[in-house]
Design an enzyme around this catalytic site. Structure first.
Site, PDB file in Angstrom:
ATOM      1  CB  SER A  84      -0.998   0.088   1.305  1.00 38.38           C
ATOM      2  OG  SER A  84      -1.610  -1.024   1.370  1.00 38.38           O
ATOM      3  CB  CYS A 220     -20.493 -11.141  -5.680  1.00 37.79           C
ATOM      4  SG  CYS A 220     -20.424  -9.454  -6.176  1.00 37.79           S
ATOM      5  CB  CYS A 235     -17.323 -10.400  -0.414  1.00 39.97           C
ATOM      6  SG  CYS A 235     -16.805  -8.851  -1.030  1.00 39.97           S
ATOM      7  CG  ASP A 236     -12.400  -8.478   1.034  1.00 40.95           C
ATOM      8  OD1 ASP A 236     -12.780  -8.557  -0.139  1.00 40.95           O
ATOM      9  OD2 ASP A 236     -11.292  -7.558   0.871  1.00 40.95           O
ATOM     10  CB  CYS A 277     -27.520  -0.953 -15.057  1.00 47.62           C
ATOM     11  SG  CYS A 277     -26.974  -0.523 -13.423  1.00 47.62           S
ATOM     12  CB  CYS A 286     -19.972  -1.637 -15.087  1.00 50.78           C
ATOM     13  SG  CYS A 286     -20.618  -0.974 -13.643  1.00 50.78           S
TER      14      CYS A 286
END
Length: 355
Positions: A84, A220, A235-236, A277, A286
């Protein structure tokens, strides 16, 4: 993470059939576990891996605890590190401070020097916040001048309990301009010299239709999170009680988790995009954006969103808490300016079957 949880994690995963056994070590700060932890990781991977198994280890770190010994170990076992770094010291130190209030930039660069000395493979991960969102060109040039050739830029979108953006969070139009500033500095001179992860992903999507970033795909369901105590989540960004899939010490096999209604329900929410969308020319790049970015645009905070309730009632995106991505206008602005150029970059890479 205890040795008991670690061994169960590795042994159960490597009992499945995978082309590559991919582990991503994150925290907090995973190097706090110390080098002996990762030595044990390698021992367990060797012990439980099937003959000829290909194993990939990635590690996300702030770099401040890096040592030459640790870096040499990561080189020997081909870990890919993400370090990072949000830009030059003036920018990086605005939000990345130590407990005493001092900035961490100097320590990060010291850690990077050790990685370079030991020839450890690493990318730079830049979190895009209010500290650098208007200084994209400056950040890019700084990373280039420092000799970093693999960049990842990650939007910081965070809300308080009332659904209000936190001071460091960015907005859609800011994100679009930031990406364009990076692109304009990268193109045309650096397209073969510097890898920008999102740009690579756009080109891959145009060439093969494959989403190499989960935020760009229709589902996901590309990985699992195993917490230090063995709890499993999809998912984190969503380590929430309503989305707990089980515990690795109580789980009998991964197939049970993969096929669970909660995991599948969470994954399919990605494709349940907002009605706006459906006519978007960039939907295939996306699919409504990351679920995390779609929650904030509804006036509720992430922690107040009862995902489990939404899944159990089977509600669709138009009447659930999933709105348009808060970054939507930024994505559209960026793609409107750049897709023709991306198409040109993708053209030589396309494979044409002989007629």
């Amino acid at each position: 993470m205890s040795n008991t949880v670690l061994e169960r994690l590795i042994s159960s995963y490597m009992a499945t059939k995978q082309p590559v056994y991919a582990f991503g070590w994150q925290g907090g700060e995973p190097t706090l576990m110390g080098l002996d932890f990762f030595r044990h990781v390698i021992r367990l991977q060797k012990e439980y891996g099937p003959p000829g198994a290909r194993v990939s280890n990635g590690l996300q770190t702030n770099g401040t605890l890096m040592t030459d010994e640790m870096a040499a170990f990561f080189t020997e076992y081909r870990f890919l590190l993400g370090v990072s770094l949000d830009g030059p010291a003036e920018i990086h130190n605005q939000f990345r401070t130590r407990l005493d209030g001092m900035g961490s930039h100097r320590e990060v660069m010291r850690g990077i020097r050790m990685l370079r000395r030991q020839r450890t493979e690493f990318n730079v991960l830049t979190l895009v916040t209010q500290a650098n969102v208007r200084r994209g060109k400056e950040v890019y040039r700084y990373l280039k001048e420092e000799g970093f050739f693999y960049h990842q830029y990650i939007p910081c979108v965070e809300y308080d309990q009332k659904g209000e953006p936190l001071p460091w969070s960015i907005r859609g139009e800011e994100w679009g301009q930031f990406l364009l500033d990076i692109f304009d500095t990268w193109y045309p001179n650096d397209t073969r010299a510097i890898s920008v992860r999102h740009f690579d992903a756009v080109i891959e999507a145009l060439v093969s239709g494959t989403a190499t970033l989960c935020s760009m795909g229709p589902s996901c369901s590309s990985y699992f999170v195993v917490e230090h105590n063995g709890d499993i989540y999809p998912c984190d960004f969503f380590v929430e009680p309503s989305l707990k899939l089980g515990n690795i010490l109580e789980m009998w096999d991964w197939e049970h988790i993969i096929t669970s209604p909660r995991y599948r329900g969470f994954g399919t929410q990605k494709s349940q995009t907002h009605l706006a969308c459906l006519d978007c020319p960039y939907l295939n790049l996306c699919y409504g954006d990351c679920l995390k970015h779609r929650i904030g645009n509804t006036g509720v905070g992430k922690n107040s969103w009862n995902q489990g309730e939404i899944l159990s009632k089977g509600r669709s995106s138009k009447d659930s808490a999933l709105g348009l991505s808060v970054l939507c206008e930024g994505w559209k602005f960026f793609y409107e300016k750049t897709i023709p150029i991306f198409q040109e970059l993708a053209q030589p890479l396309r494979y044409f079957k002989p007629t």
